[in-house]
Design a protein around this motif. Structure first.
Motif, mmCIF file in Angstrom:
data_model
loop_
_atom_site.group_PDB
_atom_site.id
_atom_site.type_symbol
_atom_site.label_atom_id
_atom_site.label_comp_id
_atom_site.label_asym_id
_atom_site.label_seq_id
_atom_site.Cartn_x
_atom_site.Cartn_y
_atom_site.Cartn_z
ATOM 1 N N GLU A 36 26.380 18.526 33.524
ATOM 2 C CA GLU A 36 25.690 19.406 32.589
ATOM 3 C C GLU A 36 26.224 19.253 31.174
ATOM 4 N N HIS A 37 27.514 18.896 31.077
ATOM 5 C CA HIS A 37 28.135 18.709 29.769
ATOM 6 C C HIS A 37 28.121 17.242 29.336
ATOM 7 N N GLY A 38 27.360 16.433 30.030
ATOM 8 C CA GLY A 38 27.174 15.046 29.631
ATOM 9 C C GLY A 38 28.403 14.179 29.783
ATOM 10 N N ALA A 39 29.329 14.573 30.645
ATOM 11 C CA ALA A 39 30.587 13.837 30.792
ATOM 12 C C ALA A 39 30.545 12.929 32.022
ATOM 13 N N SER A 40 31.215 11.793 31.895
ATOM 14 C CA SER A 40 31.346 10.867 33.030
ATOM 15 C C SER A 40 32.809 10.638 33.378
ATOM 16 N N SER A 41 33.722 11.324 32.701
ATOM 17 C CA SER A 41 35.144 11.243 33.035
ATOM 18 C C SER A 41 35.769 12.621 32.835
ATOM 19 N N ALA A 42 36.720 12.952 33.723
ATOM 20 C CA ALA A 42 37.345 14.276 33.668
ATOM 21 C C ALA A 42 38.823 14.159 34.005
ATOM 22 N N LEU A 43 39.640 14.814 33.195
ATOM 23 C CA LEU A 43 41.073 14.900 33.461
ATOM 24 C C LEU A 43 41.378 16.263 34.062
ATOM 25 N N ARG A 172 60.925 32.738 21.684
ATOM 26 C CA ARG A 172 59.759 33.610 21.600
ATOM 27 C C ARG A 172 58.610 33.028 22.407
ATOM 28 N N LYS A 173 57.742 33.925 22.855
ATOM 29 C CA LYS A 173 56.463 33.520 23.414
ATOM 30 C C LYS A 173 55.388 33.936 22.423
ATOM 31 N N ILE A 174 54.500 33.019 22.094
ATOM 32 C CA ILE A 174 53.444 33.317 21.134
ATOM 33 C C ILE A 174 52.095 33.028 21.772
ATOM 34 N N GLY A 175 51.070 33.601 21.202
ATOM 35 C CA GLY A 175 49.720 33.342 21.685
ATOM 36 C C GLY A 175 48.902 32.615 20.629
ATOM 37 N N LEU A 176 48.377 31.453 20.997
ATOM 38 C CA LEU A 176 47.370 30.808 20.150
ATOM 39 C C LEU A 176 46.055 31.515 20.434
ATOM 40 N N SER A 177 45.338 31.917 19.421
ATOM 41 C CA SER A 177 44.088 32.645 19.615
ATOM 42 C C SER A 177 43.003 32.042 18.746
ATOM 43 N N ASP A 178 41.955 31.559 19.395
ATOM 44 C CA ASP A 178 40.844 30.960 18.662
ATOM 45 C C ASP A 178 39.637 30.932 19.595
ATOM 46 N N ARG A 179 38.491 31.236 19.060
ATOM 47 C CA ARG A 179 37.291 31.267 19.904
ATOM 48 C C ARG A 179 36.989 29.914 20.534
ATOM 49 N N ARG A 180 37.461 28.841 19.911
ATOM 50 C CA ARG A 180 37.202 27.513 20.476
ATOM 51 C C ARG A 180 38.115 27.202 21.668
ATOM 52 N N LEU A 181 39.028 28.106 21.983
ATOM 53 C CA LEU A 181 39.847 27.927 23.185
ATOM 54 C C LEU A 181 39.183 28.522 24.425
ATOM 55 N N ARG A 182 38.079 29.212 24.256
ATOM 56 C CA ARG A 182 37.387 29.730 25.442
ATOM 57 C C ARG A 182 36.798 28.568 26.239
ATOM 58 N N PRO A 183 36.965 28.578 27.560
ATOM 59 C CA PRO A 183 36.395 27.495 28.370
ATOM 60 C C PRO A 183 34.869 27.489 28.287
ATOM 61 N N ALA A 184 34.304 26.304 28.465
ATOM 62 C CA ALA A 184 32.849 26.196 28.491
ATOM 63 C C ALA A 184 32.281 26.827 29.754
#
Length: 408
Positions: A36-43, A172-184
């Motif tokens: 569905e995402h047009g991919a032919s390889s996956a890690l 320290r533990k930190i959180g990266l926060s960005d809408r582009r980190l949401r899974p498809a």
């Protein structure tokens, strides 16, 4: 004299990953999701334990006869460091992955989301952390899609825009926060959780409960200042009617099913309901936000060897006691949602009963924390401004110290 008057927020937003597939056998639809995402390889990005359990081999087998080339990066560690993230990004670049699949608990999914988003971009993962730890760069729009397949029920990472990074140099533990980190897409298959042992089942389930209770008792969206522009509205923008509904159902599901899932991992009905609780709580907290219990847990987990879910389970009742005066009717409702036998119990007591029943530690002392570390941990907690700003009751350093002492 002139000045700007306080203007309350009037708008709430709700976001999640593009899609969720949920149910027994959902993981068998992985080939369709990849195509569905047009991919032919996956890690596949995972940890060695999940790989050794045969789950990744099973998923790769599902892809047989679908013309999808695969590779596995099984080097994720608990509380992943900057090096773990950077290594996964390099692995995705070396394989030239068109799509990344995160399989495992929160750490594996966090690393997978980040590797897919930053694939092909220069620099280190810390470049995208907020100052003063990082440079505060925005996640680029040039990444690859990420699919997440959880093998625990608790973190909610399969729908979240956050990845937690341990920064050893800063303790320290930190959180990266960005809408582009949401899974498809998230593929939530309860059958993949049946082999999870009782202890991590309990830890992750208490983390899900923490997400649900904290999002249900967080500051309401319209009890904070309006941002100057819509773009400045934070991802975690306060509780709303929608997050309340998700959190309420998640609390009820945990109360009804966590004991059963711990007692019998093959109880598929309990596993299904805990997977749903984790998903709903994840959708709630990644919009409403978590609060002081997670601030204390993250501050402590950065310098104490304690599983995140255990830290949340220890701090959650103490923070609930502290916050109860700010929203008494909500905490009264939590008692009923958890199905407490003693209807006169407080919400914090109901959580403590559940914690005891599933065998989770009830104090930091079991992890070597003593009175002389309380000040240090309080300082670290008060530095968690982003989380504490959503707490229902203002918390000072002295308040944090008192909670930490009660949690020893």
């Amino acid at each position: 004299m002139s000045g700007e008057l306080y203007e309350p927020e009037t708008v709430w937003e709700f976001e999640m990953g593009d899609r969720v597939k949920f149910g027994v056998g959902a993981s068998s639809e992985l080939p369709s999701a990849i195509h569905e995402h047009g991919a032919s390889s996956a890690l596949f990005v995972t940890d060695q334990g999940v790989a050794d359990a045969g789950i990744v081999d099973h998923l790769r087998g599902v892809l047989d006869d679908h013309d999808i080339e695969t590779a596995v990066h099984a080097a994720v560690e608990p509380e992943p460091s900057v090096a773990v993230y950077d290594e996964a990004i390099r692995a995705a670049e070396t394989f030239d992955a068109e799509l990344v699949v995160g399989v495992g608990g929160g750490s594996s999914m966090d690393v997978a989301k980040t590797a897919s988003a930053l694939l092909g971009d220069d620099g280190s993962v810390l470049d995208y952390a907020a100052p003063p730890i990082g440079e505060g760069r925005s996640v680029p729009a040039t990444g690859r899609p990420c699919l997440c397949i959880p093998t625990t029920s608790g973190t909610g990472s399969e729908t979240s825009p956050v990845a937690v990074v341990s920064v050893a140099a800063e303790n320290r533990k930190i959180g990266l926060s960005d809408r582009r980190l949401r899974p498809a897409m998230a593929l939530v298959d309860p059958t993949l959780v049946t082999s999870l042992p009782p202890a991590p089942t309990a830890f992750s389930g208490m983390d899900a409960l923490g997400h649900a209770i904290e999002s249900y008792s967080a500051v309401r969206y319209d009890a904070k200042p309006r941002p100057s522009t819509p773009e400045e509205r934070p991802d975690y923008n306060g509780r709303s009617l929608l997050t309340d509904q998700l959190a309420r159902k998640a609390i009820e599901l945990v109360g009804d099913n966590l004991r059963r899932a711990v007692d019998n991992g093959n109880d598929l009905d309990a596993r299904r309901n805990m997977a749903l609780a984790s998903l709903l709580a994840g959708m709630a907290f990644t919009n409403a936000g978590t609060t002081a219990a997670h601030a204390l847990a993250m501050a402590t987990g950065a310098v104490v060897d304690i599983p995140h879910g255990v830290a949340v389970a220890i701090f959650l009742p103490e923070v609930m006691r502290y916050n109860a005066q700010s929203a008494p009717e909500r905490f009264d409702e939590i008692v009923a949602l958890l199905g407490a036998d003693d209807t006169t119990a407080t919400a914090s007591e109901a959580v403590e009963e559940l914690r005891h029943d599933v065998g989770v530690a009830d104090g930091l002392g079991e992890f070597g924390v003593t009175e002389d570390r309380v000040g240090e941990l309080a300082d670290r907690t008060i530095g968690m401004d982003r989380l504490l700003s959503r707490n229902a009751r203002r918390m000072t350093r002295d308040d944090a110290e008192r909670i930490l002492r009660r949690a020893l």
